[in-house]
Motif scaffolding. Structure first.
Motif, PDB file in Angstrom:
ATOM      1  N   ALA A 172       0.843  -1.203   0.000  1.00 36.86           N
ATOM      2  CA  ALA A 172       0.000   0.000   0.000  1.00 36.86           C
ATOM      3  C   ALA A 172       0.872   1.244   0.000  1.00 36.86           C
ATOM      4  N   ASP A 173       1.762   1.304  -0.992  1.00 36.61           N
ATOM      5  CA  ASP A 173       2.710   2.409  -1.085  1.00 36.61           C
ATOM      6  C   ASP A 173       2.847   2.791  -2.541  1.00 36.61           C
ATOM      7  N   LEU A 174       2.565   4.036  -2.879  1.00 34.81           N
ATOM      8  CA  LEU A 174       2.647   4.479  -4.263  1.00 34.81           C
ATOM      9  C   LEU A 174       4.079   4.494  -4.763  1.00 34.81           C
ATOM     10  N   ASN A 175       5.003   4.745  -3.891  1.00 37.11           N
ATOM     11  CA  ASN A 175       6.414   4.699  -4.286  1.00 37.11           C
ATOM     12  C   ASN A 175       6.806   3.309  -4.766  1.00 37.11           C
ATOM     13  N   SER A 176       6.293   2.290  -4.097  1.00 42.27           N
ATOM     14  CA  SER A 176       6.565   0.929  -4.538  1.00 42.27           C
ATOM     15  C   SER A 176       5.890   0.642  -5.873  1.00 42.27           C
ATOM     16  N   VAL A 177       4.686   1.148  -6.047  1.00 44.27           N
ATOM     17  CA  VAL A 177       3.974   0.922  -7.307  1.00 44.27           C
ATOM     18  C   VAL A 177       4.720   1.537  -8.479  1.00 44.27           C
ATOM     19  N   LEU A 178       5.237   2.747  -8.299  1.00 47.03           N
ATOM     20  CA  LEU A 178       5.958   3.443  -9.374  1.00 47.03           C
ATOM     21  C   LEU A 178       7.452   3.141  -9.357  1.00 47.03           C
ATOM     22  N   GLY A 179       7.827   2.085  -8.679  1.00 47.74           N
ATOM     23  CA  GLY A 179       9.242   1.737  -8.611  1.00 47.74           C
ATOM     24  C   GLY A 179       9.714   0.874  -9.767  1.00 47.74           C
ATOM     25  N   SER A 180       8.829   0.087 -10.350  1.00 45.32           N
ATOM     26  CA  SER A 180       9.237  -0.799 -11.462  1.00 45.32           C
ATOM     27  C   SER A 180       8.043  -1.026 -12.372  1.00 45.32           C
ATOM     28  N   PRO A 181       8.289  -1.397 -13.625  1.00 47.74           N
ATOM     29  CA  PRO A 181       7.175  -1.669 -14.541  1.00 47.74           C
ATOM     30  C   PRO A 181       6.296  -2.819 -14.056  1.00 47.74           C
ATOM     31  N   GLU A 182       6.881  -3.813 -13.350  1.00 49.20           N
ATOM     32  CA  GLU A 182       6.086  -4.952 -12.926  1.00 49.20           C
ATOM     33  C   GLU A 182       5.105  -4.559 -11.817  1.00 49.20           C
ATOM     34  N   HIS A 183       5.574  -3.754 -10.864  1.00 56.85           N
ATOM     35  CA  HIS A 183       4.668  -3.300  -9.811  1.00 56.85           C
ATOM     36  C   HIS A 183       3.569  -2.401 -10.377  1.00 56.85           C
ATOM     37  N   LEU A 184       3.922  -1.550 -11.312  1.00 54.96           N
ATOM     38  CA  LEU A 184       2.911  -0.691 -11.939  1.00 54.96           C
ATOM     39  C   LEU A 184       1.904  -1.513 -12.728  1.00 54.96           C
ATOM     40  N   GLN A 185       2.397  -2.543 -13.417  1.00 56.68           N
ATOM     41  CA  GLN A 185       1.474  -3.393 -14.171  1.00 56.68           C
ATOM     42  C   GLN A 185       0.549  -4.152 -13.232  1.00 56.68           C
ATOM     43  N   LEU A 186       1.065  -4.584 -12.073  1.00 60.90           N
ATOM     44  CA  LEU A 186       0.213  -5.257 -11.087  1.00 60.90           C
ATOM     45  C   LEU A 186      -0.844  -4.292 -10.542  1.00 60.90           C
ATOM     46  N   PHE A 187      -0.451  -3.051 -10.337  1.00 65.62           N
ATOM     47  CA  PHE A 187      -1.413  -2.041  -9.892  1.00 65.62           C
ATOM     48  C   PHE A 187      -2.497  -1.821 -10.948  1.00 65.62           C
ATOM     49  N   LEU A 188      -2.095  -1.720 -12.209  1.00 66.60           N
ATOM     50  CA  LEU A 188      -3.071  -1.512 -13.289  1.00 66.60           C
ATOM     51  C   LEU A 188      -3.978  -2.720 -13.445  1.00 66.60           C
ATOM     52  N   VAL A 228      -6.015   7.005  -5.796  1.00 64.19           N
ATOM     53  CA  VAL A 228      -4.689   7.249  -6.382  1.00 64.19           C
ATOM     54  C   VAL A 228      -4.869   7.922  -7.726  1.00 64.19           C
ATOM     55  N   ASN A 229      -4.171   9.013  -7.972  1.00 60.17           N
ATOM     56  CA  ASN A 229      -4.163   9.721  -9.254  1.00 60.17           C
ATOM     57  C   ASN A 229      -2.774   9.565  -9.855  1.00 60.17           C
ATOM     58  N   LEU A 230      -2.666   8.630 -10.819  1.00 58.76           N
ATOM     59  CA  LEU A 230      -1.356   8.386 -11.429  1.00 58.76           C
ATOM     60  C   LEU A 230      -0.901   9.529 -12.311  1.00 58.76           C
ATOM     61  N   PHE A 231      -1.843  10.325 -12.825  1.00 57.78           N
ATOM     62  CA  PHE A 231      -1.484  11.354 -13.809  1.00 57.78           C
ATOM     63  C   PHE A 231      -1.392  12.729 -13.168  1.00 57.78           C
ATOM     64  N   VAL A 279       9.371   4.968 -15.411  1.00 55.31           N
ATOM     65  CA  VAL A 279       8.966   3.562 -15.464  1.00 55.31           C
ATOM     66  C   VAL A 279       8.810   3.100 -16.915  1.00 55.31           C
ATOM     67  N   LEU A 280       8.216   3.929 -17.754  1.00 55.45           N
ATOM     68  CA  LEU A 280       8.029   3.555 -19.165  1.00 55.45           C
ATOM     69  C   LEU A 280       9.361   3.470 -19.893  1.00 55.45           C
ATOM     70  N   LYS A 281      10.300   4.306 -19.545  1.00 53.03           N
ATOM     71  CA  LYS A 281      11.624   4.215 -20.156  1.00 53.03           C
ATOM     72  C   LYS A 281      12.302   2.897 -19.779  1.00 53.03           C
ATOM     73  N   THR A 282      12.140   2.506 -18.506  1.00 54.53           N
ATOM     74  CA  THR A 282      12.691   1.211 -18.094  1.00 54.53           C
ATOM     75  C   THR A 282      12.029   0.059 -18.835  1.00 54.53           C
ATOM     76  N   ALA A 283      10.715   0.148 -19.004  1.00 54.40           N
ATOM     77  CA  ALA A 283      10.000  -0.901 -19.751  1.00 54.40           C
ATOM     78  C   ALA A 283      10.443  -0.942 -21.201  1.00 54.40           C
ATOM     79  N   ALA A 284      10.698   0.225 -21.797  1.00 60.98           N
ATOM     80  CA  ALA A 284      11.174   0.256 -23.187  1.00 60.98           C
ATOM     81  C   ALA A 284      12.538  -0.391 -23.318  1.00 60.98           C
ATOM     82  N   ALA A 285      13.408  -0.151 -22.348  1.00 55.53           N
ATOM     83  CA  ALA A 285      14.738  -0.766 -22.407  1.00 55.53           C
ATOM     84  C   ALA A 285      14.667  -2.270 -22.221  1.00 55.53           C
TER      85      ALA A 285
END
Length: 1341
Positions: free
Chosen positions: A206-222, A239-242, A253-259
């Motif tokens: 239950a931490d937004l920092n953890s959610v936005l820490g990696s593409p996998e955590h963000l994908q799990l949140f989505l 939560v307002n991601l935008f 996070v998206l740059k990491t996913a692209a790489a």
């Protein structure tokens, strides 16, 4: 590693082995029950070939289905679990997949127990540090195997344990990277919502920092936001991601996913889920502007740019029309255009094909929404680089457009052509273009020209694309649009002509009209060829060209509203009106001349439309064409050699041929096709003069002298401004590569300058240097230390600069002249290739025309010249086309001229000339063309039915022998005179068989002999003469080969009477016998080839004698062959003599002498005392003991005696003892002797080889018994020092009565003939059969 571990497993479970891994004794002894096939499955599962792995997995499952409760199942599970952690990384997924298939097939196996076994076998707490990485991957692949089985989402207990294990594995990031998190997201995306609600608090913090820490955590949140939003809100709140503070983290996070997907080149799932969330929350503009365009694009990271491109393509089906306009007008689409322009090297990644797939899938999926289709296509077309759209003119995605969208797209293109709206375009300039200081590259007029040029080519390519569904109105509108703006301009708008109501915001330049004119004729080509079947005809049944001519006539009649760019003179307007009148007359023609009238109609229409492009030339052509049409349609078809009525006026066909040649000189494919079509209808009226006009083009001397008659056109000058405009941005964008090319060009220029320096320039340079006192003489030693003054140095520099400038101009002038000559040569070759179309039409449509005979030598000259200078592609194309016409359409044609008239004598002279030229060529491939041409003329002469001036008495004499029972040649009257043809080919044949390097070959004369057997009969004495004598061995071999291939032909046999044929065979046999006297003495390769050819010819002669039942004496050739046997036996093992040895014994077999056994088999019966000590050592190595060898030798001897085959033995070796069967056969020998009426023959003494076979001689008793045994099967015994076949033949051959002179002939002549059905195994075959029959009769009483 996998092999080592598998071997360790086998050792631990083998009986008597140490239980290293704690395996139970039951398992260790149970391994013995597993078959080798079962154990091989696990080896095949780990192999790199996918087919092998899948096949092994399938076989393993089939094997286990038959015994699900046996020990094999436990062993299979254990082996697969062990395989998850093998050292080879490529084998781990294989075992994981096999385990998943096994768990899917056997659902009674509990998943928790499998997961427990995996954790026990690969325990992360107990494993050594060196094996930590394989153990981690074993756990990961084990969980993936449970998930791939499809049972994990149904088993909550196993699911929770798997999730817990994946969370544990996530701590080992150095080894596994983000793979555990990806596996966790994949698993949770498949579970039901209730299970996800239960698992979510354990896997998501239950931490937004953890959610936005990696593409996998963000994908799990989505994922949770999509499936269980209420549970997510309860866990994390709103939560307002935008938001402003979260957008930079989303970009990271998206740059990491692209790489992470850089190598895979795919769109990350998290990016598409984030896009869907933005659309769901109505925050798409903010997401697109701030995250994509101002976030990822500003990173200047190409993987991030490719992610944006893929996100754009995937978002097309999800966006509305307004959102599409937002996306297609921003910075991203401009960046995509820059990528298309700059990514031109082969090593660079090009995203255009991938984007085309996205756009094509979108257009195909929304056929019911033409507005969105049109919006996307227009948006991509609006991406321009200084006015030029970046998508190609042949963009193939338009085939998915619906009819309304296609019509709207065409209207948009037309409006942009008329009134270019540069502000609505997404225009950009590359970095190199921005650095350019030339102001002319940035003016609006240049952008407008580039845009209009692309639009007109885009319209034509839409019509040209067969996959685009378009109606007749669409095609007509595009054709009228192109024609009107190419040749006309509006004076006053009128509603009768819609094109006059179209206004230009920028005036249409002359170079733009040239582009439109070129595009129009390209469109005309498409309408005349691609739509030739049904679409070419409009609704009123007229071709498209005729409708366009009517439209042009309507424009000419409205002179108040429309004005032609090039106004017609009264003469040109009169020619236009006459053309329309002629077209109406052609339409009224009857159905008989309809095809011819249609061809002329196409020609008139095409030349009439060209009247707007080049009025002066087309006006003259129209008048001549109309005159020729009236004359051709007004007269009846007649022979081609007719003369014109008015000698002052050339025949119409010659005029029309000149017109067609002038049209072929133009670089238009449509002109080429129309000329070909028209010529196919007039070639029956062709005259020699008209044909000579065509042939003069193929003759380089004539074509160069008469270049003023036909001027070859080139449209490269017209295309030059277009190519300059097209390549301007290329030169600006690719400066780095061009710098290298420029350096290469400078080096080549320096080399050219060095090569172009002549002696005159050197003298001038020396004079300038001497005048400036820069080059001292002999007496200038005192002035060496003095330097030139400033004025003298400046004057010297000016003189040198002017001198080198003049030299540079001279070099450039020579280069220009060289390039001009090269270009003229290329145009001339291209023109000759097009003119060959007319030759091809003539030989295919009129093969029986006598004028075809005049094509032989001109075509041969073209082939000869092209083979000498076939360095360029054009020369090769000319050579291939000429050779194809000459070989396939002319020489191999089924039809040919049957009425040569009074040109028979000329044809004989031409045959002689062609054969002589074939003999004098330097290359055999070129000589073949000349020789085939002479064969074609012989075919014409032979098939000519014209009556020659032959006296009636000679005709009766020729017709007399036709009543004989055997025909000797062609029975129909023919113009082929053997007395004239035979000396020609006889001389060529003698030259071929005597000259050292003759271009003629054996297949040439074989073709001549097969086609003309009567001529072959006359030439055979020449061949027979060269079989032996003083000629070279190579020529003797060629003569034997000719006879070998020719004698068996049936057509040649029909040309001979029986006595003549027997005499010919006897002569050839005598010649071959003379050659065979030196058999086995060959020292060179050519002599060896001569011996091979002689033996092959001898076998052919034997077969002929056998088949024809000829009474030919073979005693001489038999004696010669027998005398050469020792020499052949000595050289049997030499290199290359195997074929010779086989042919020799093939001939001896026909003469009744069997082939002796090889020395290897005989050596087994020879005592070992005769061998050398070295050979004894080699032979004893690896052999059985002596006792075994004796038993084996006895059995071999018994088998030989049972088969009753005589063996070649030495005199010191006693015959082997027999058994019961041999004793029974001994008792039958006297019976056989009495039945035959002759006593058992005894072999002669070794020192008397010439003794008669019937004379008895004293021999040892054992050998006497062996000879009696051999007589049972009809064989004659031989002395031990002589091969069996020779004496046998000496006794039996006179019974065949071959010569008819032997007094010992006892059997009838019928029995003496060689058998053809069984290929004559022996001359004694019939006699042996008779003896066997008599033996059976003697046994009955």
């Amino acid at each position: 590693m996998a092999e080592m571990e598998s071997e360790d497993v086998a050792e631990t479970m083998s009986p008597g082995g140490a239980t290293k891994s704690g395996a139970r004794p039951a398992d260790r002894h149970g391994l013995l029950k597993h078959s080798r096939e079962f154990l091989d499955f696990f080896w095949d599962i780990a192999k790199p070939q996918q087919e092998t792995r899948l096949e092994a997995t399938e076989k393993l499952l089939e094997y286990l289905r038959t015994r699900p409760e046996g020990s094999e199942m436990k062993y299979a599970l254990k082996r697969l679990i062990i395989g998850l952690g093998v050292g080879r990384e490529t084998a781990r997924p294989c075992y994981s997949l096999a385990l998943a298939q096994l768990l899917q097939s056997f659902e009674d196996i509990p998943l928790c127990s499998i997961l427990q076994q995996i954790q026990e076998k690969h325990d992360l707490q107990k494993v050594k540090k060196a094996m930590m990485r394989p153990a981690l991957f074993a756990n990961l692949f084990g969980v993936l195997a449970l998930f791939q089985s499809g049972r994990l989402v149904k088993d909550s207990e196993a699911l929770m344990k798997s999730v817990k294990l994946l969370q544990t594995l996530a701590h080992y990031y150095n080894h596994l990277q983000e793979q555990p998190q990806k596996a966790l997201v994949d698993i949770l995306s498949e579970v039901p919502e209730a299970t996800l609600q239960e698992v979510l608090p354990k896997v998501l913090k239950a931490d937004l920092n953890s959610v936005l820490g990696s593409p996998e955590h963000l994908q799990l949140f989505l994922l949770a936001q999509q499936k269980v939003p209420a549970e997510l809100e309860k866990l994390m709140g709103s939560v307002n991601l935008f938001s402003d503070e979260n957008i930079p983290r989303l970009v990271s996070v998206l740059k990491t996913a692209a790489a992470s997907v850089k190598k895979e080149r795919r769109l990350p799932t998290v990016a598409l889920d984030l896009l869907r969330l933005a659309l769901q929350e109505d925050k798409f503009p903010r997401f697109w502007k701030e995250v994509v365009e101002q976030g990822l694009l500003k990173k200047h990271f190409w993987p991030a740019s490719y992610l944006c491109f893929r996100l754009l393509g995937a978002a097309l089906p999800l966006l509305s029309k307004e959102q599409l306009q937002l996306v297609m007008q921003g910075d991203l689409i401009r960046h995509y255009g820059e990528h298309l322009v700059t990514a031109k090297f082969q090593s660079q990644f090009k995203f255009a094909p991938e984007m085309n797939e996205y756009v094509g899938a979108f257009l195909e999926g929304c056929q019911d929404d033409p507005e969105r289709q049109l919006a996307v296509v227009v948006a991509f077309t609006s991406i321009t680089n200084q006015g030029l759209p970046v998508v190609p003119t042949f963009w193939r995605v338009v085939r998915f457009l619906s009819a309304p969208a296609l019509k709207g797209y065409m209207a948009w293109l037309r409006d942009m052509f008329l009134q270019p709206d540069l502000d609505s375009l997404v225009d950009f300039s590359t970095s190199n273009q921005k650095k350019t200081q030339d102001a002319s590259l940035h003016v609006p007029e240049r952008a407008v020209f580039r845009l209009r040029k692309w639009i007109i080519l885009r319209l034509v390519s839409i019509v040209d694309n067969v996959h685009v569904e378009k109606d007749e109105a669409f095609i007509e509108e595009v054709a009228r649009f192109c024609f009107f703006h190419a040749f006309f301009e509006t004076k006053k708008p009128t509603s009768q002509i819609p094109e006059t109501e179209q206004r230009f915001s920028f005036p249409l330049e002359s170079r733009a009209r040239e582009v439109v004119s070129s595009a129009f004729f390209s469109l005309l080509q498409t309408l005349s060829t691609q739509f030739r079947q049904a679409p070419e005809q409009t609704r009123d049944g007229q071709p498209w060209t005729y409708r366009l001519v009517q439209f042009a006539d309507m424009l000419l009649s409205h002179s108040r509203n429309v004005a032609a760019l090039t106004s017609f003179t009264p003469q040109q307007r009169q020619a236009w009106d006459r053309m329309l009148q002629t077209l109406k007359e052609l339409e009224a023609r009857s159905s008989e001349a309809k095809a011819k009238a249609t061809a002329f109609q196409h020609l008139l229409l095409l030349v009439g439309i060209n009247l707007f492009k080049s009025p002066a030339e087309s006006c003259d052509l129209l008048g001549d064409i109309q005159t020729c049409i009236k004359k051709s349609l007004g007269e009846k078809s007649r022979r081609t050699r007719s003369k014109a009525v008015n000698p002052q006026e050339p025949p119409w066909v010659e005029v029309l041929v000149e017109i067609l040649l002038a049209l072929l000189a133009q670089p238009s494919h449509l002109m080429r096709q129309v000329a070909r079509s028209v010529f196919s209808h007039i070639c029956s009226h062709l005259t020699p003069r008209a044909l000579q006009l065509i042939l003069d083009v193929l003759n380089p001397e004539k074509s160069q002298d008469e270049d003023d008659n036909v001027v070859v056109m080139d449209d490269s000058e017209e295309k030059q401004p277009e190519s300059v405009e097209d390549k301007s941005e290329d030169s600006e964008d690719n400066k780095n590569s061009e710098d290298e090319e420029d350096s290469d060009e400078e080096e080549s220029d320096e080399e050219d300058r060095d090569g172009d320096v002549d002696q005159g320039f050197r003298e001038q340079l020396m004079a300038v240097l001497q005048a400036g006192k820069a080059l001292g003489g002999v007496d200038s030693e005192e002035d060496d230390e003095e330097e030139l003054g400033d004025e003298a140095m400046m004057a010297l520099d000016q003189n040198l600069a002017s001198l080198f400038a003049e030299q540079k101009l001279r070099i450039q002038a020579r280069r220009d002249e060289k390039n001009k000559l090269q270009k003229e040569k290329m145009l001339r070759r291209d023109f000759q290739i097009r003119v060959l179309d007319l030759i091809e039409v003539l030989v295919t449509k009129q093969p029986e025309n006598p004028l075809v005979l005049e094509l032989l030598e001109p075509l041969l000259n073209v082939i000869r010249r092209s083979m000498r200078t076939s360095s360029t592609k054009q020369e090769q194309d000319l050579l291939h086309k000429t050779a194809r016409i000459f070989t396939h359409h002319l020489c191999r044609s089924r039809h040919y001229c049957h009425d040569v008239g009074s040109y028979v004598e000329t044809l004989y002279t031409q045959v002689e000339r062609l054969v002589q030229q074939a003999s004098h060529q330097a290359d055999s491939s070129l000589s073949l063309y000349y020789f085939n041409a002479s064969l074609y003329l012989l075919r014409v002469l032979k098939g000519n039915t014209a009556e020659r001036s032959i006296p009636k008495s000679q005709k009766k004499e020729r017709a007399g022998p036709d009543t004989s029972t055997k025909p000797k040649g062609p029975e129909a009257p023919s113009s082929l005179d053997l007395s004239l043809v035979t000396p020609i080919y006889s001389s060529a044949l003698s030259s071929f068989l005597t000259k050292r390097n003759s271009p003629l070959t054996v297949p040439m004369f074989l073709s001549l002999f097969s086609r003309h057997p009567v001529l072959c009969k006359s030439l055979l004495p020449v061949v027979v003469q060269h079989v032996t004598g003083q000629t070279r061995p190579r020529h003797q071999a060629q003569a034997c080969l000719l006879l070998q291939k020719t004698l068996p032909t049936r057509e040649l046999r029909l040309c001979f009477e029986d006595p003549e044929w027997e005499q010919l065979v006897g002569q050839i046999l005598a010649k071959v016998t003379e050659n065979l006297r030196t058999l086995g003495e060959a020292q060179t390769k050519l002599e060896h080839q001569k011996e091979l050819s002689s033996l092959e010819l001898l076998n052919v002669l034997f077969k002929t004698i056998n088949h024809e039942k000829l009474t030919t004496d073979l005693t001489v050739v038999r004696g010669v062959l027998q005398s050469r046997q020792p020499g052949l036996q000595q050289g049997e093992r030499s290199t290359g003599s195997g074929r010779l040895y086989d042919l020799y014994w093939q001939a001896m077999k026909i003469l009744g002498v069997p082939r002796p056994k090889s020395e290897k088999k005989d050596a087994k019966e020879v005592p070992s005392a005769t061998q050398s000590p070295i050979s004894m050592k080699r032979k004893k190595k690896g052999f059985l003991p002596e006792t075994k060898k004796r038993k084996k030798r006895k059995s071999e001897g018994t088998t030989q005696e049972e088969d009753a085959k005589p063996a070649v033995t030495s005199g010191s070796q006693p015959p082997s003892t027999g058994k019961k069967k041999r004793n029974r056969m001994k008792a039958k020998v006297p019976a056989q002797s009495h039945v035959n009426g002759t006593p058992a023959a005894k072999s002669p003494a070794p020192d008397l080889p010439a003794r008669s076979p019937s004379t008895p001689a004293k021999t040892p008793k054992l050998q006497k018994k062996k000879r009696k045994l051999s007589q049972v099967n009809g064989a004659t015994p031989v002395p031990p020092t002589e091969p069996a076949g020779i004496k046998q033949h000496q006794k039996s051959l006179p019974k065949k009565s071959i010569s008819g002179k032997s007094p010992q002939s006892a059997l009838p002549r019928k029995k003496a003939r060689l058998s053809l059905a069984n290929r004559s195994p022996s001359l004694l075959q019939s006699g042996a059969k008779k003896k066997k029959v008599q033996l059976r009769k003697g046994r009955k009483p």
